[in-house]
Design a protein around this motif. Structure first.
Motif, short mmCIF file in Angstrom:
data_model
loop_
_atom_site.label_atom_id
_atom_site.label_comp_id
_atom_site.label_asym_id
_atom_site.label_seq_id
_atom_site.Cartn_x
_atom_site.Cartn_y
_atom_site.Cartn_z
N GLU A 208 0.82 -1.21 0.00
CA GLU A 208 0.00 0.00 0.00
C GLU A 208 0.86 1.26 0.00
OE1 GLU A 208 -3.09 0.34 -0.42
OE2 GLU A 208 -3.97 -1.63 -0.03
N LYS A 209 1.97 1.23 0.71
CA LYS A 209 2.84 2.40 0.75
C LYS A 209 3.45 2.69 -0.62
CE LYS A 209 6.76 4.41 3.23
NZ LYS A 209 7.77 4.21 4.32
N GLU A 212 0.97 4.21 -3.10
CA GLU A 212 0.68 5.64 -2.96
C GLU A 212 1.45 6.46 -4.00
OE1 GLU A 212 1.51 6.80 1.01
OE2 GLU A 212 -0.07 5.55 1.90
#
Length: 243
Positions: A208-209, A212
């Protein structure tokens, strides 16, 4: 799945039919532009040597590299040829390599070395060798991922090493049918040698990081799945049942 069912499913796949058709075409071309006996033998031997090394390096540094997802242009290819495969290693639709990526790889790895050894005939012999080697790889890859228990110990060991790559630690055991180059390049391991499961074994580091900053794989996938694929499927099934 029985062995007969596996064989039938394998030969009905369009990529295998394409490889075998191109092999026949390469052999026919060789009949028109033959190389000498030893040039042919050395072209075949060179392809058998170079192709596994080329595959290993591509697997380690391209498919497991952390750069293709950074490109909006390349991220769909990376998602199709490897991210999806690690997200769900037993998913048949992404089990076989895509022709638009495998055929150029086979050609680049075999045609030049064959040409240098035996001219057009050597190039065709090496290319045919690469195609048949790919067929062998894909068949063993099926055995490694589908619900089929191999009879022979050496195949069981091969399957175990590959499953460790998919379910325990993706940073080693890059080979498919043998792990000679893993031993040479220091990436071979057995599960007992690594006490902890890699946290990125199913997402290859795309989390998820990362999404981004580089959202394209996530957008194409409809989100990022995490955890063991069978447990994910069970959670989805329980959620559907409760709904």
């Amino acid at each position: 799945m029985t062995f007969g069912e596996l064989v039938r499913a394998y030969f009905q796949h369009y990529t295998i039919m394409a490889y075998l058709g191109l092999t026949v075409a390469a052999i026919a071309g060789f009949a028109f532009y033959p190389a000498g006996f030893w040039a042919t033998i050395f072209s075949i031997a060179a392809a058998l040597f170079v192709y596994p090394l080329a595959w290993h390096l591509l697997h380690q540094y391209v498919l497991h590299g952390k750069w293709m997802w950074k490109s909006k242009l390349l991220s769909p290819t990376w998602k199709r040829i490897h991210y999806d495969h690690h997200q769900d290693p037993n998913h048949l639709e992404v089990l076989f390599g895509a022709l638009h990526t495998t055929l150029p790889t086979i050609a680049v790895a075999t045609l030049p070395v064959g040409w240098l050894i035996g001219g057009p005939g050597g190039a065709l012999a090496a290319f045919a060798t690469g195609l048949l080697t790919t067929c062998y790889y894909e068949f063993m890859h099926c055995i490694q991922h589908l619900a089929f228990k191999p009879k022979y110990k050496w195949v069981q060991t091969m399957k175990q090493r590959h499953n460790e790559h998919h379910y325990f630690d993706e940073t080693g055991n890059f080979g498919i049918t043998n792990y000679a180059w893993d031993r040479v390049l220091g990436t071979f391991y057995e599960k007992k040698e690594r006490p902890k499961r890699s946290p990125t074994v199913f997402n290859l580091g795309y989390d998820e990081k990362i999404a981004e900053t580089y959202p394209w794989v996530k957008d194409l996938s409809g989100g990022i799945a995490s955890g063991h694929p069978r447990r994910r499927a069970m959670r989805q099934k329980d959620g559907t049942a409760q709904g």
